[in-house]
Write a protein that holds these residues in place. Structure first.
Motif, PDB file in Angstrom:
ATOM      1  N   HIS A 179       0.846  -1.196   0.000  1.00 53.36           N
ATOM      2  CA  HIS A 179       0.000   0.000   0.000  1.00 53.36           C
ATOM      3  C   HIS A 179       0.883   1.248   0.000  1.00 53.36           C
ATOM      4  O   HIS A 179       0.640   2.179   0.759  1.00 53.36           O
ATOM      5  N   THR A 180       1.911   1.266  -0.821  1.00 54.59           N
ATOM      6  CA  THR A 180       2.780   2.447  -0.851  1.00 54.59           C
ATOM      7  C   THR A 180       1.994   3.665  -1.338  1.00 54.59           C
ATOM      8  O   THR A 180       0.988   3.534  -2.044  1.00 54.59           O
ATOM      9  N   THR A 181       2.466   4.837  -0.968  1.00 51.65           N
ATOM     10  CA  THR A 181       1.772   6.065  -1.378  1.00 51.65           C
ATOM     11  C   THR A 181       1.680   6.159  -2.896  1.00 51.65           C
ATOM     12  O   THR A 181       0.606   6.440  -3.459  1.00 51.65           O
ATOM     13  N   ALA A 182       2.797   5.929  -3.573  1.00 53.92           N
ATOM     14  CA  ALA A 182       2.788   6.029  -5.039  1.00 53.92           C
ATOM     15  C   ALA A 182       1.890   4.965  -5.658  1.00 53.92           C
ATOM     16  O   ALA A 182       1.169   5.227  -6.627  1.00 53.92           O
ATOM     17  N   GLY A 183       1.928   3.758  -5.109  1.00 57.99           N
ATOM     18  CA  GLY A 183       1.122   2.673  -5.648  1.00 57.99           C
ATOM     19  C   GLY A 183      -0.364   2.910  -5.487  1.00 57.99           C
ATOM     20  O   GLY A 183      -1.148   2.744  -6.435  1.00 57.99           O
ATOM     21  N   VAL A 184      -0.783   3.323  -4.288  1.00 55.48           N
ATOM     22  CA  VAL A 184      -2.206   3.580  -4.063  1.00 55.48           C
ATOM     23  C   VAL A 184      -2.660   4.802  -4.866  1.00 55.48           C
ATOM     24  O   VAL A 184      -3.784   4.831  -5.393  1.00 55.48           O
ATOM     25  N   ALA A 185      -1.794   5.796  -4.982  1.00 55.56           N
ATOM     26  CA  ALA A 185      -2.157   6.999  -5.739  1.00 55.56           C
ATOM     27  C   ALA A 185      -2.439   6.663  -7.201  1.00 55.56           C
ATOM     28  O   ALA A 185      -3.464   7.077  -7.759  1.00 55.56           O
ATOM     29  N   VAL A 186      -1.545   5.911  -7.830  1.00 53.71           N
ATOM     30  CA  VAL A 186      -1.755   5.539  -9.235  1.00 53.71           C
ATOM     31  C   VAL A 186      -2.960   4.610  -9.360  1.00 53.71           C
ATOM     32  O   VAL A 186      -3.743   4.708 -10.310  1.00 53.71           O
ATOM     33  N   ALA A 187      -3.130   3.716  -8.387  1.00 54.52           N
ATOM     34  CA  ALA A 187      -4.272   2.804  -8.403  1.00 54.52           C
ATOM     35  C   ALA A 187      -5.591   3.559  -8.266  1.00 54.52           C
ATOM     36  O   ALA A 187      -6.647   3.047  -8.660  1.00 54.52           O
TER      37      ALA A 187
END
Length: 255
Positions: free
Chosen positions: A114-122
């Motif tokens: 649940h990294t910030t970049a990962g959740v943001a793009v998701a």
């Protein structure tokens, strides 16, 4: 303990420490799961109960920096804790992982963040942009699955598998990133590339519109990228380098 299981436990415990080093942690949540080698369980999954697959998962309640080879929890596909482990597991995490382990041939390792970049793009309607060096290496390799809430319902499983197909990099919409691999280092290489693609996209979009990479160029980049290919180590060299770094910092994960 069978030496092959001990080796798997140490590799997985090292991976949890690597995730912590990279900042890929979410308090006590998220998971990396790894299948225990058949040599340590008594055979293959088709040989009955003794040979049914077993998996290792982090003990629920511990931070990734506290995970060791000995406190990893061994479970079966149903999530039953085996060998009298002292710690429980997080059912919300294992439902998703067991779905992939059971439903995708070769999914011996599954990683979820649940990294910030990962959740943001998701969470972007447009999803991952084919606009940087890293996303270009994932051409045709990324699947998406629509958000259905917290992953505690087994009935979502068939839809997850239908969304993923044979793709090893997965964006769970509104949720996070996932990868699977035939080995732990391969799963790590896929997830690291997807994570970097999301980080660069986030940085790019903060300044303006991304510059798209043409389809033909992206396809060529993916063909030319050897990091996921078993014939070229499938991420083993990168993972080994990170393990050496962890060993220099704190090798208590081996305990």
């Amino acid at each position: 303990m069978h030496p092959d299981e001990l080796s798997a436990r140490r590799q997985l415990a090292a991976c949890y420490r690597i995730f912590a080093l990279l900042g890929w942690t979410e308090m006590i949540y998220n998971h990396i799961t790894l299948r225990v080698p058949d040599s340590a369980t008594g055979g293959t999954a088709t040989e009955g109960a003794r040979g049914s697959p077993h998996f290792l998962i982090n003990p629920f309640g511990l931070h990734y920096t506290e995970v060791t080879a000995s406190n990893l929890v061994k479970v079966n596909l149903a999530g039953d804790v085996l060998d009298g482990a002292r710690h429980p597991i997080n059912p919300a995490g294992y439902v998703l992982h067991s779905t992939l382990h059971a439903g995708i041939e070769g999914a011996h390792c599954v990683m979820h963040t649940h990294t910030t970049a990962g959740v943001a793009v998701a969470s972007l309607a447009s999803g991952l942009s084919q606009s940087n060096f890293y996303s270009a290496q994932l051409h045709g390799m990324v699947a998406t699955h629509d958000f259905e809430g917290i992953t505690i319902h087994a009935e979502e499983g068939p839809r997850v598998l239908a969304s993923i197909g044979d793709k090893q990099a997965v964006i769970l919409r509104n949720h996070g990133l996932l990868s699977w691999g035939r080995t732990l280092p391969q799963a790590f290489a896929v997830l690291w590339t997807l994570q970097r693609a999301c980080e660069i996209q986030l940085a790019t979009q903060s300044m303006g519109a991304p510059l798209p990479v043409p389809e033909a160029i992206a396809a060529k980049c993916t063909r030319d990228s050897l990091q996921f290919d078993p014939r070229h180590g499938a991420g083993q060299d990168v993972f080994d380098a990170l393990v050496r770094q962890i060993d220099r910092i704190d090798d208590s994960y081996k305990n």
